[in-house]
Scaffold this motif. Sequence first.
Motif, short mmCIF file in Angstrom:
data_model
loop_
_atom_site.label_atom_id
_atom_site.label_comp_id
_atom_site.label_asym_id
_atom_site.label_seq_id
_atom_site.Cartn_x
_atom_site.Cartn_y
_atom_site.Cartn_z
N TRP A 32 0.84 -1.21 0.00
CA TRP A 32 0.00 0.00 0.00
C TRP A 32 0.87 1.25 0.00
O TRP A 32 1.85 1.33 0.72
N VAL A 37 0.74 5.57 0.27
CA VAL A 37 -0.10 6.67 0.74
C VAL A 37 -0.20 7.72 -0.36
O VAL A 37 0.82 8.17 -0.89
N ASP A 75 -6.46 -0.62 -6.40
CA ASP A 75 -7.26 -0.74 -5.18
C ASP A 75 -7.08 0.53 -4.35
O ASP A 75 -5.95 1.00 -4.17
N LEU A 96 -9.63 3.21 2.18
CA LEU A 96 -9.94 4.33 3.07
C LEU A 96 -9.95 3.83 4.50
O LEU A 96 -10.43 2.73 4.78
N THR A 97 -9.43 4.64 5.42
CA THR A 97 -9.37 4.27 6.83
C THR A 97 -10.07 5.34 7.66
O THR A 97 -9.69 6.51 7.61
N ALA A 118 -12.19 0.36 4.35
CA ALA A 118 -12.97 -0.12 3.21
C ALA A 118 -12.12 0.01 1.96
O ALA A 118 -11.43 1.01 1.79
N THR A 119 -12.15 -1.02 1.11
CA THR A 119 -11.32 -1.05 -0.08
C THR A 119 -12.18 -1.32 -1.30
O THR A 119 -13.06 -2.18 -1.27
N ARG A 120 -11.93 -0.60 -2.37
CA ARG A 120 -12.61 -0.83 -3.64
C ARG A 120 -11.59 -0.70 -4.77
O ARG A 120 -10.56 -0.06 -4.62
N SER A 121 -11.94 -1.30 -5.92
CA SER A 121 -11.11 -1.18 -7.11
C SER A 121 -11.66 -0.11 -8.04
O SER A 121 -12.88 -0.05 -8.25
N ASP A 161 -6.53 15.55 1.45
CA ASP A 161 -6.90 14.33 2.17
C ASP A 161 -6.04 13.15 1.70
O ASP A 161 -5.60 13.10 0.55
N GLN A 162 -5.85 12.21 2.61
CA GLN A 162 -4.99 11.07 2.31
C GLN A 162 -5.77 9.77 2.24
O GLN A 162 -6.70 9.54 3.02
N LEU A 163 -5.39 8.93 1.32
CA LEU A 163 -5.92 7.57 1.22
C LEU A 163 -4.80 6.68 0.71
O LEU A 163 -3.71 7.16 0.41
N GLU A 164 -5.07 5.39 0.67
CA GLU A 164 -4.01 4.46 0.26
C GLU A 164 -4.36 3.79 -1.06
O GLU A 164 -5.53 3.54 -1.34
N ARG A 223 -3.06 0.67 -3.98
CA ARG A 223 -2.23 -0.49 -4.27
C ARG A 223 -2.43 -0.86 -5.74
O ARG A 223 -3.55 -1.05 -6.20
N ILE A 247 -1.96 6.34 8.66
CA ILE A 247 -2.79 7.39 8.07
C ILE A 247 -4.27 7.06 8.27
O ILE A 247 -4.65 5.91 8.42
N PHE A 248 -5.09 8.10 8.31
CA PHE A 248 -6.51 7.86 8.14
C PHE A 248 -7.06 8.88 7.15
O PHE A 248 -6.40 9.86 6.83
N THR A 249 -8.24 8.59 6.66
CA THR A 249 -8.80 9.40 5.59
C THR A 249 -9.83 10.34 6.19
O THR A 249 -10.90 9.91 6.59
N ARG A 250 -9.46 11.62 6.24
CA ARG A 250 -10.34 12.63 6.86
C ARG A 250 -11.74 12.58 6.25
O ARG A 250 -11.90 12.52 5.05
N PHE A 306 -13.92 10.28 6.21
CA PHE A 306 -14.48 8.97 5.87
C PHE A 306 -14.89 8.26 7.15
O PHE A 306 -14.08 8.10 8.06
N GLY A 332 -10.49 -7.55 3.74
CA GLY A 332 -10.49 -6.72 2.55
C GLY A 332 -11.69 -6.90 1.65
O GLY A 332 -11.71 -6.36 0.55
N TYR A 366 -16.04 -6.80 0.97
CA TYR A 366 -17.29 -6.20 1.42
C TYR A 366 -18.46 -7.03 0.89
O TYR A 366 -18.32 -7.77 -0.08
N THR A 368 -12.08 -8.93 -6.75
CA THR A 368 -12.38 -7.50 -6.86
C THR A 368 -13.10 -6.97 -5.63
O THR A 368 -13.61 -5.87 -5.63
N ARG A 369 -13.13 -7.81 -4.56
CA ARG A 369 -13.43 -7.40 -3.19
C ARG A 369 -14.88 -7.52 -2.78
O ARG A 369 -15.22 -7.22 -1.65
#
Lengths: 235, 196
Positions: A5, A7, A40, A43-44, A51-54, A90-93, A95, B3-6, B8, B22, B24, B79-80
């Motif tokens: 991952w 950032v 991918d 978000l944290t 939660a992770t999405r493609s 704003d930050q997200l990760e 991959r 890190i976290f995502t402001r 969210f 990972g 949903y 694809t999760r």
Amino acid sequence: MTGGWLVGTVVETRTETPSGRSLVIDVPGWTGNIAGQHVDVRLTAPDGYQATRSYSLASADDSTRVQLAVDRLPDGEVSPYLVDGVEIGDQLELRGPLGGWFVWRPTETRPVQLIAGGSGVVPLVAMLRARAVAGTTAPMRLLYSVRTPGDRFFADELETLDGIDYAYTRQVPDGFARPPGRVTPEDLARLTIPASENPAVFVCGPTGFVETVARALVDLGHDPLQVKTERFGGA
Amino acid sequence: MAIFTRGFTGRSREADPDLPPGQYLADDFPVLSAGPTPKLDRADWTFSVQTETGGVKWTWDEFMELGAEDVHTDIHCVTRWSKLGTTWRGIPLDAVFDAVETEREFVMQYSYGGYTTNVPLEDLLDGKAWIAFEYEGELLAPEHGGPARLIVPHLYFWKSAKWIRGLVMQEQDEPGFWEQNGYHLYGDPWREQRYW
């Protein structure tokens, strides 16, 4: 090889449609991607929930900046945040890049037909951009099916390109010859590169759209192995 | 990761023990296929297993005589998205391999349309895999792999070949279609074996 991952920091946002937005994210360590690949996104929340999405990438270059374009799903968990919530800084990760099939490389010289439904245009825009950057002469056309002119992603950019055709399903601009309606086999015969020219074909959009278009292409004589598809949503 | 995502917050805080990391929960049944959906008719459908000494081939009617069973299982796509508690009906691979003699321990699945995916034989046996032809009480829809697809639900769902045409026994575990295009050779969702 897919790394871990990374950032990313949102550096640009742009409202594309009433329900969609594009984001440019600076991702130190990103080593580039091929047009058509996806990523991918994770978000944290402050309490650690993730939660992770493609998402498909609209960008395909060597920089550390990647671009996504996201359509808001009514009951979505992640897309409403990316369309309405996220702000510059704003930050997200991330991959990736991911996927080695639905891709177009500028070294390819065959004609290319792109066919998009709605936000399915995103990875195809990456292919148009990769072709423009490389300056190759491989013919590349896009047929873009979308509800109304206001629902087009990257509308201004596409206006500057040759070889783009639109099929509006709900509402057409003034003076537009084709009446509103879903893409038909006749549209495909009229507006896409014929099978006789052996094009590489990329189709991306909602499942029903891709099923219909891909079946019609095979009926028009395209080799099924030359029709690459990417679908989203259920059936 | 620190890190976290402001901004969210996410939705569910209830960690579902049946949901691999990972993933949903999907309400719908997304379709992922690399190309057009092939047109297939049960009347023309055959299924075969090729081995080092020959093989076995069934027509649709012959194959049904192997005995179908109902399957309740969770499925997990790389694809999760995951779906929990889905219902299928299909022929267990145990019944297929009762009719097959082989010393080989690896399998390549082949589909109508050209898709391939690899799996160790042991992952197909002991009630872990089926050739499914019904989903939620209905005939399996073409876009989901009908008339019949393999399901091996303890692995990511790309390992469950749609439009299954046959199996070829192999001496070694060779990569199939997605495995050559960036995805993991084995694909255990509980170990998040997604990509290379």
